[in-house]
Structures are given as structure tokens and as C-alpha cells.
Design a protein around this motif. Sequence first.
Motif, short mmCIF file in Angstrom:
data_model
loop_
_atom_site.label_atom_id
_atom_site.label_comp_id
_atom_site.label_asym_id
_atom_site.label_seq_id
_atom_site.Cartn_x
_atom_site.Cartn_y
_atom_site.Cartn_z
N ALA A 56 8.65 6.58 -0.66
CA ALA A 56 7.88 5.87 0.25
C ALA A 56 7.41 6.22 1.71
CB ALA A 56 6.63 4.82 0.20
N LEU A 112 1.85 -0.54 -8.42
CA LEU A 112 0.42 0.39 -8.78
C LEU A 112 -0.70 -0.68 -8.39
CD1 LEU A 112 -0.04 3.06 -11.45
CD2 LEU A 112 -0.66 3.22 -9.14
N GLN A 146 7.72 9.96 2.08
CA GLN A 146 6.03 10.13 2.21
C GLN A 146 5.56 10.27 3.21
OE1 GLN A 146 4.77 9.92 -2.57
NE2 GLN A 146 3.22 8.35 -1.50
N ASP A 153 0.64 -0.92 -0.06
CA ASP A 153 -0.24 -0.25 0.16
C ASP A 153 0.80 1.05 -0.42
OD1 ASP A 153 -2.17 -1.26 0.07
OD2 ASP A 153 -2.26 -1.10 2.06
N GLU A 154 2.25 1.71 0.49
CA GLU A 154 2.78 2.12 0.82
C GLU A 154 3.32 2.94 0.19
OE1 GLU A 154 2.80 4.61 3.58
OE2 GLU A 154 1.44 3.68 4.49
N THR A 155 3.89 1.73 -0.87
CA THR A 155 4.33 1.80 -2.80
C THR A 155 3.58 2.61 -3.80
OG1 THR A 155 4.49 -0.58 -3.24
CG2 THR A 155 5.94 0.13 -1.72
N ARG A 156 3.18 1.88 -3.96
CA ARG A 156 1.36 2.42 -4.45
C ARG A 156 1.30 3.81 -4.60
NH1 ARG A 156 -3.36 -1.65 -2.48
NH2 ARG A 156 -2.94 -3.16 -4.16
N ARG A 157 1.47 4.94 -4.07
CA ARG A 157 1.67 6.53 -2.97
C ARG A 157 2.41 7.29 -3.52
NH1 ARG A 157 -0.64 4.64 2.14
NH2 ARG A 157 -2.64 3.62 2.36
N VAL A 158 3.75 6.76 -4.46
CA VAL A 158 4.65 7.34 -5.12
C VAL A 158 4.36 8.09 -5.86
CG1 VAL A 158 6.63 6.72 -5.52
CG2 VAL A 158 6.05 5.84 -3.14
N ASP A 159 5.44 8.93 -6.22
CA ASP A 159 4.78 9.44 -7.54
C ASP A 159 6.44 8.80 -8.52
OD1 ASP A 159 6.23 10.64 -10.17
OD2 ASP A 159 5.66 12.71 -8.57
#
Length: 183
Positions: free
Chosen positions: A177, A110, A180, A79-85
Motif C-alpha cells: 500500500a 477489503l 502504491q 482505505d490505502e490497504t483496500r487498494r492492494v493486489d
Amino acid sequence: MLICNLCQFDPNLNLSRQAGAEFFSAGASLYSTLAALEGADIDRAVSQGKETAAALNAASSSFLRLADLVRNQYRWIADETRRVDFADAARQVHLPPDSPIVRELTSMLLAGDIVEVLVRFAQHIRECSAQVKGVAERIAGGDPVWDHEYRVAHELLRDWRELTIRGQFVSSVCLAATRQAVR
């Protein structure tokens, strides 16, 4: 911290550092094998090739254990790595955001497939090991077809470069991540 970088999420994920260190040690061994081939030092190419295959297998095993650890105890990392640019993460390690490798890994991350990313990374390392072992065995057999062996050596260089790029990108994503999450 240069490859994978999952230890940024939890200091207890030391296996990430171990796997990364084994990856680089195996890479150094691979380059020593290729240097022996380049210098036509047959005995050294054979012995170094066997050592390289073992080092690559050890690195692969560490990444598989890391994948299991993430699957069983750290699922939240997906979940944390999904939110990255992802484009920014690529640029941070000097990769073009639209490169095929970055696009492939971005799609997997993603979808929450960090474990699958690690498993495939381990499988690619294991494939390199098999190639190196094959070269060493054919050379040890006494009558190698050098054109074939040099083609395989060039494939190994290409594959290792790709593995390094994959590891760099995943490392950058993980670092982004964790940054963030701190904000």
C-alpha cells in the motif's frame, strides 16, 4: 517491519515496530518454554512459562494500543490497504493467495477492517498467553497429565505459526500500500 508494518505509512507509528518486536520476543520466550517442556525441565518450564505468558500479554497490549491509535488517528490506512493486489502481497511473503488465512484477511481488509484485524491479532496472542499460563500452572501443581500438556504445546505451535502468517501477510499488504501511494 516483519509483522504488521504500519510504520511504513507514517514514521510516527513507532508503536507498530514496538508491537512487532514484542511479538518476536514473546515468540522466542514461547520456544524456550517449549524447549524446557521437551527436555522435561519442570522448574524451567514453569518459570519460563510464566515469563512467556507475561511477554505475550505485553505484545497483545501493544497491538491493542496500535489498533486504538489507527482507529483514532489513522483511519485513512484502511482505505490505502483496500487498494492492494492481495494475491501479490501474499506471494511476496511466500503464502498461497488462496489459503484460508489470506482469504479471511483479504475479506476483512477489503471491508476496511484493519483495526479489527489488529484487535483479533491481539486477542489471539492473549489466548496463547492463557494457554501457556495454564500449562505452567498445571505443571507447577505437581501432577500434570503429560499427554494433555503436549497436546496443548502442539496447539501453541500451530497457533503461533498461524499468528506469524497473519502478521506477515498484513505486513506485506501495508508495504504494498505504501509503495502504491508513492507511485
